[in-house]
Motif scaffolding. Structure first.
Motif, mmCIF file in Angstrom:
data_model
loop_
_atom_site.group_PDB
_atom_site.id
_atom_site.type_symbol
_atom_site.label_atom_id
_atom_site.label_comp_id
_atom_site.label_asym_id
_atom_site.label_seq_id
_atom_site.Cartn_x
_atom_site.Cartn_y
_atom_site.Cartn_z
ATOM 1 N N PRO A 1 38.021 35.845 39.450
ATOM 2 C CA PRO A 1 39.195 35.020 39.158
ATOM 3 C C PRO A 1 38.856 33.537 39.350
ATOM 4 O O PRO A 1 37.954 33.207 40.122
ATOM 5 C CB PRO A 1 40.226 35.460 40.190
ATOM 6 C CG PRO A 1 39.700 36.694 40.814
ATOM 7 C CD PRO A 1 38.227 36.714 40.599
ATOM 8 N N PRO A 2 39.572 32.643 38.654
ATOM 9 C CA PRO A 2 39.356 31.218 38.898
ATOM 10 C C PRO A 2 39.562 30.902 40.381
ATOM 11 O O PRO A 2 40.321 31.588 41.075
ATOM 12 C CB PRO A 2 40.433 30.545 38.042
ATOM 13 C CG PRO A 2 40.777 31.552 36.991
ATOM 14 C CD PRO A 2 40.595 32.890 37.641
ATOM 15 N N ALA A 3 38.908 29.864 40.875
ATOM 16 C CA ALA A 3 38.951 29.510 42.305
ATOM 17 C C ALA A 3 40.361 29.243 42.810
ATOM 18 O O ALA A 3 40.655 29.463 43.977
ATOM 19 C CB ALA A 3 38.067 28.293 42.558
ATOM 20 N N TYR A 4 41.248 28.801 41.942
ATOM 21 C CA TYR A 4 42.611 28.463 42.354
ATOM 22 C C TYR A 4 43.562 29.660 42.325
ATOM 23 O O TYR A 4 44.754 29.508 42.574
ATOM 24 C CB TYR A 4 43.171 27.325 41.490
ATOM 25 C CG TYR A 4 43.039 27.562 40.004
ATOM 26 C CD1 TYR A 4 44.002 28.265 39.294
ATOM 27 C CD2 TYR A 4 41.932 27.080 39.308
ATOM 28 C CE1 TYR A 4 43.879 28.489 37.938
ATOM 29 C CE2 TYR A 4 41.805 27.297 37.956
ATOM 30 C CZ TYR A 4 42.776 27.993 37.266
ATOM 31 O OH TYR A 4 42.634 28.215 35.917
ATOM 32 N N VAL B 1 44.159 33.985 34.750
ATOM 33 C CA VAL B 1 45.339 33.853 35.617
ATOM 34 C C VAL B 1 46.318 34.989 35.306
ATOM 35 O O VAL B 1 46.844 35.649 36.217
ATOM 36 C CB VAL B 1 46.007 32.474 35.436
ATOM 37 C CG1 VAL B 1 47.346 32.419 36.151
ATOM 38 C CG2 VAL B 1 45.086 31.367 35.930
ATOM 39 N N ILE B 2 46.543 35.247 34.022
ATOM 40 C CA ILE B 2 47.448 36.336 33.625
ATOM 41 C C ILE B 2 46.864 37.687 34.036
ATOM 42 O O ILE B 2 47.590 38.574 34.498
ATOM 43 C CB ILE B 2 47.728 36.288 32.103
ATOM 44 C CG1 ILE B 2 48.472 34.992 31.757
ATOM 45 C CG2 ILE B 2 48.538 37.498 31.659
ATOM 46 C CD1 ILE B 2 48.558 34.710 30.268
ATOM 47 N N ALA B 3 45.545 37.832 33.925
ATOM 48 C CA ALA B 3 44.890 39.079 34.340
ATOM 49 C C ALA B 3 45.081 39.324 35.837
ATOM 50 O O ALA B 3 45.292 40.468 36.266
ATOM 51 C CB ALA B 3 43.411 39.043 33.986
ATOM 52 N N ALA B 4 45.014 38.267 36.632
ATOM 53 C CA ALA B 4 45.236 38.410 38.078
ATOM 54 C C ALA B 4 46.677 38.843 38.347
ATOM 55 O O ALA B 4 46.927 39.709 39.196
ATOM 56 C CB ALA B 4 44.930 37.090 38.792
ATOM 57 N N ASN B 5 47.620 38.269 37.613
ATOM 58 C CA ASN B 5 49.018 38.692 37.757
ATOM 59 C C ASN B 5 49.175 40.157 37.379
ATOM 60 O O ASN B 5 49.870 40.916 38.059
ATOM 61 C CB ASN B 5 49.940 37.823 36.892
ATOM 62 C CG ASN B 5 50.110 36.438 37.455
ATOM 63 O OD1 ASN B 5 49.968 36.232 38.654
ATOM 64 N ND2 ASN B 5 50.398 35.491 36.593
#
Length: 136
Positions: free
Chosen positions: A29-32, A61-65
């Protein structure tokens, strides 16, 4: 406005890109973005369902959600309102990311042949010329 074209899936350039993607390992995932450890198996399943070079930071970001939602579905009582809402949300996110079955495997009508062939292969005793994987 000119759009960069992706190589055809049956081209040498596409095969080379696929090997480069595979050699890079897992997508993080992106660092943020905070992704709890229990969501990681869902994350891996999501990000490996599309070619690595097609993911943007926004998609990740959507994948993390989506990974968090899928983890939450596991905790929700099947048949409850929460379970239904989370399932609908997961389906919407999968469509948004193009990681749903139609996007990753093709139309249902096109899957019939592959499913039939696999089912026959499981039932076929075969011969010595075709190697088979067998449970030990």
């Amino acid at each position: 406005m000119s759009k960069t074209r992706r190589p055809r899936s049956d081209s040498a350039a596409y095969a080379a890109q696929a090997h480069q993607n595979a050699a890079q390992g897992a997508i993080e995932p992106p660092a943020y973005v905070t992704l709890p450890e229990p969501c990681r198996p869902f994350w891996q399943a999501i990000v490996t369902s599309r070619a690595r070079d097609t993911w943007t930071d926004s998609d990740l970001v959507i994948a993390a959600n989506m990974a968090r939602v899928q983890h939450a579905i596991e905790a929700a009582d099947v048949g409850s309102d929460d379970h239904a809402k989370l399932t609908r949300l997961a389906l919407a996110l999968s469509r948004s990311l193009s990681v749903h079955t139609t996007a990753t495997a093709g139309r249902a009508a096109n899957l019939v042949g592959a499913s039939t062939a696999e089912r026959k292969a499981r039932q076929d005793e075969g011969d010595d010329l075709i190697p088979r994987l067998r449970a030990v």
